[in-house]
Write an enzyme that holds these catalytic residues in place. Structure first.
Site, PDB file in Angstrom:
ATOM      1  N   TYR A  40       0.835  -1.200   0.000  1.00  0.00           N
ATOM      2  CA  TYR A  40       0.000   0.000   0.000  1.00  0.00           C
ATOM      3  C   TYR A  40       0.866   1.244   0.000  1.00  0.00           C
ATOM      4  O   TYR A  40       2.075   1.189   0.261  1.00  0.00           O
ATOM      5  CB  TYR A  40      -0.950   0.005   1.216  1.00  0.00           C
ATOM      6  CG  TYR A  40      -0.304   0.370   2.533  1.00  0.00           C
ATOM      7  CD1 TYR A  40       0.557  -0.506   3.191  1.00  0.00           C
ATOM      8  CD2 TYR A  40      -0.524   1.624   3.114  1.00  0.00           C
ATOM      9  CE1 TYR A  40       1.156  -0.163   4.390  1.00  0.00           C
ATOM     10  CE2 TYR A  40       0.081   1.970   4.317  1.00  0.00           C
ATOM     11  CZ  TYR A  40       0.918   1.077   4.953  1.00  0.00           C
ATOM     12  OH  TYR A  40       1.524   1.428   6.125  1.00  0.00           O
ATOM     13  N   LYS A  59       6.381  -2.097   2.054  1.00  0.00           N
ATOM     14  CA  LYS A  59       5.224  -1.465   2.698  1.00  0.00           C
ATOM     15  C   LYS A  59       3.997  -2.364   2.552  1.00  0.00           C
ATOM     16  O   LYS A  59       3.084  -2.080   1.758  1.00  0.00           O
ATOM     17  CB  LYS A  59       4.991  -0.082   2.081  1.00  0.00           C
ATOM     18  CG  LYS A  59       4.155   0.843   2.940  1.00  0.00           C
ATOM     19  CD  LYS A  59       4.331   2.280   2.497  1.00  0.00           C
ATOM     20  CE  LYS A  59       3.398   3.253   3.162  1.00  0.00           C
ATOM     21  NZ  LYS A  59       3.417   3.243   4.617  1.00  0.00           N
TER      22      LYS A  59
HETATM   23  N1  PDD Z   1       2.859   5.168   7.135  1.00  0.00           N
HETATM   24  N2  PDD Z   1       7.414   4.010   8.931  1.00  0.00           N
HETATM   25  C1  PDD Z   1       6.282   3.278   8.861  1.00  0.00           C
HETATM   26  C2  PDD Z   1       6.239   1.963   9.538  1.00  0.00           C
HETATM   27  C3  PDD Z   1       5.177   3.774   8.140  1.00  0.00           C
HETATM   28  O1  PDD Z   1       4.064   3.039   8.061  1.00  0.00           O
HETATM   29  C4  PDD Z   1       5.254   5.047   7.531  1.00  0.00           C
HETATM   30  C5  PDD Z   1       4.110   5.631   6.757  1.00  0.00           C
HETATM   31  C6  PDD Z   1       6.451   5.770   7.646  1.00  0.00           C
HETATM   32  C7  PDD Z   1       6.638   7.113   6.991  1.00  0.00           C
HETATM   33  O2  PDD Z   1       6.758   6.977   5.595  1.00  0.00           O
HETATM   34  P1  PDD Z   1       6.276   8.138   4.621  1.00  0.00           P
HETATM   35  O3  PDD Z   1       7.027   9.393   4.976  1.00  0.00           O
HETATM   36  O4  PDD Z   1       6.629   7.647   3.289  1.00  0.00           O
HETATM   37  O5  PDD Z   1       4.795   8.288   4.837  1.00  0.00           O
HETATM   38  C8  PDD Z   1       7.517   5.208   8.340  1.00  0.00           C
HETATM   39  C9  PDD Z   1       1.651   5.547   6.415  1.00  0.00           C
HETATM   40  C10 PDD Z   1       1.438   7.011   6.352  1.00  0.00           C
HETATM   41  C11 PDD Z   1       0.491   4.792   7.020  1.00  0.00           C
HETATM   42  O6  PDD Z   1       0.661   3.609   7.275  1.00  0.00           O
HETATM   43  O7  PDD Z   1      -0.589   5.362   7.183  1.00  0.00           O
END
Ligand code: PDD
Length: 281
Positions: free
Chosen positions: A33, A147
């Site tokens: 995702y 992810k």
């Molecule tokens: N989460 N680390 C984890 C485990 C994350 O799930 C996320 C983002 C990040 C930050 O990544 P980015 O800057 O690319 O959003 C770091 C998303 C926002 C979520 O699960 O809702």
């Protein structure tokens, strides 16, 4: 008009968007995702999110999806939402087949879902005062750089934080800080930023990358080196970065006050908003 979503190539009313009970995302968390922050109609860092999505899909052996169609759908649904800020959620699973651990036959279509939801920005007071976090053991698998929607450890840690009156939980592996449940983490010491290097133990956050660039443009170096909980507790500043978290300063870790809330995190947030084209408060 009811809210519409994009599912498998078509934009349909959400009430008519059905996914099979055999979908592998549902049965095995066999899905990846992305979450994208939309400022006005600007899909912030869209290309970087698509690169990460593609890398995750390649690692898991998914067939490619039509990224152009995803972007068109996102733009259409963002315009329909019409809110000042919104988030785009994209999920791609390996598709549906009667439950079996083995991959489905080649040619099984992926399930591709995209929706847009309104985002309420954090109050300036919250950003000003900073948030409290707790630390928890990082009991996730060792490929968190992908992810995937297999987020149960993140969900449990976030809930534990909430139940202790905290905003986020910080994962700690072998005494070293990795990241938060849905954000990366930075510390500031003597005017220098430090964050964990990209390994299989953290998600390579897009906001993390942008913040490193913004800091460099301000003349600030970022050291990519793991740090211990003790080091974090004795830092000048500690802050989170994420698509939805943006740049959020931390006030207390497990009740232990951090020396400062801002000013660097506040400057970096302003720079992020500037880059994203968000009107100033
Ligand atoms: N989460 N680390 C984890 C485990 C994350 O799930 C996320 C983002 C990040 C930050 O990544 P980015 O800057 O690319 O959003 C770091 C998303 C926002 C979520 O699960 O809702």
């Amino acid at each position: 008009m009811s809210v519409r979503v994009f599912l498998n190539g078509q934009i349909v009313p959400q009430a008519e968007a059905y996914i099979s009970i055999d979908d592998r995302g549902f049965l095995f968390a066999d899905a990846v995702y992305e979450v994208i922050h939309v400022y006005g109609s600007h899909l912030f860092a869209w290309d970087l999110h698509m690169i990460r999505l593609t890398e995750g899909m390649q690692e898991l052996g998914y067939a490619p999806v039509d990224l152009g169609a995803l972007k068109t759908a996102a733009e259409t649904l963002v315009a329909e939402a019409g809110t000042p800020e919104s988030s785009v959620y994209i999920q791609v699973s390996r598709g549906a087949q009667p439950r079996a651990h083995l991959f489905p036959p080649a040619g099984t279509p992926a399930t591709v879902l995209l929706w847009v939801r309104p985002l309420t920005p954090f109050s300036p007071q919250l950003v000003q005062q900073g948030v409290d976090v707790i630390t928890v053991a990082d009991d996730r698998w060792t490929k968190v750089w992908i992810k995937t929607v297999g987020l149960l450890p993140n969900v449990l840690a976030k809930q534990a934080a909430h139940e202790r009156g905290a905003f986020e939980a910080i994962f700690v592996r072998d005494g070293m800080v990795t990241e938060a449940t849905s954000a990366n983490l930075f510390i500031v010491r003597q005017g220098r930023l430090q964050t964990a290097p990209v390994t299989n133990y953290i998600l390579p956050g897009i906001t993390r990358q942008v913040v490193i660039e913004l800091a460099a443009a301000m003349g600030l170096d970022t050291e990519l080196r793991p740090f211990a909980v003790e080091t974090m507790l004795h830092s000048d500043e500690v802050f989170l970065t994420g698509t939805l978290t943006e740049v959020m300063p931390i006030r207390r870790v497990d009740g232990h006050p951090i020396a400062g809330v801002g000013p660097l995190s506040h400057r970096l947030l302003a720079a992020l908003h500037d880059r994203a084209g968000r009107p100033a408060e």
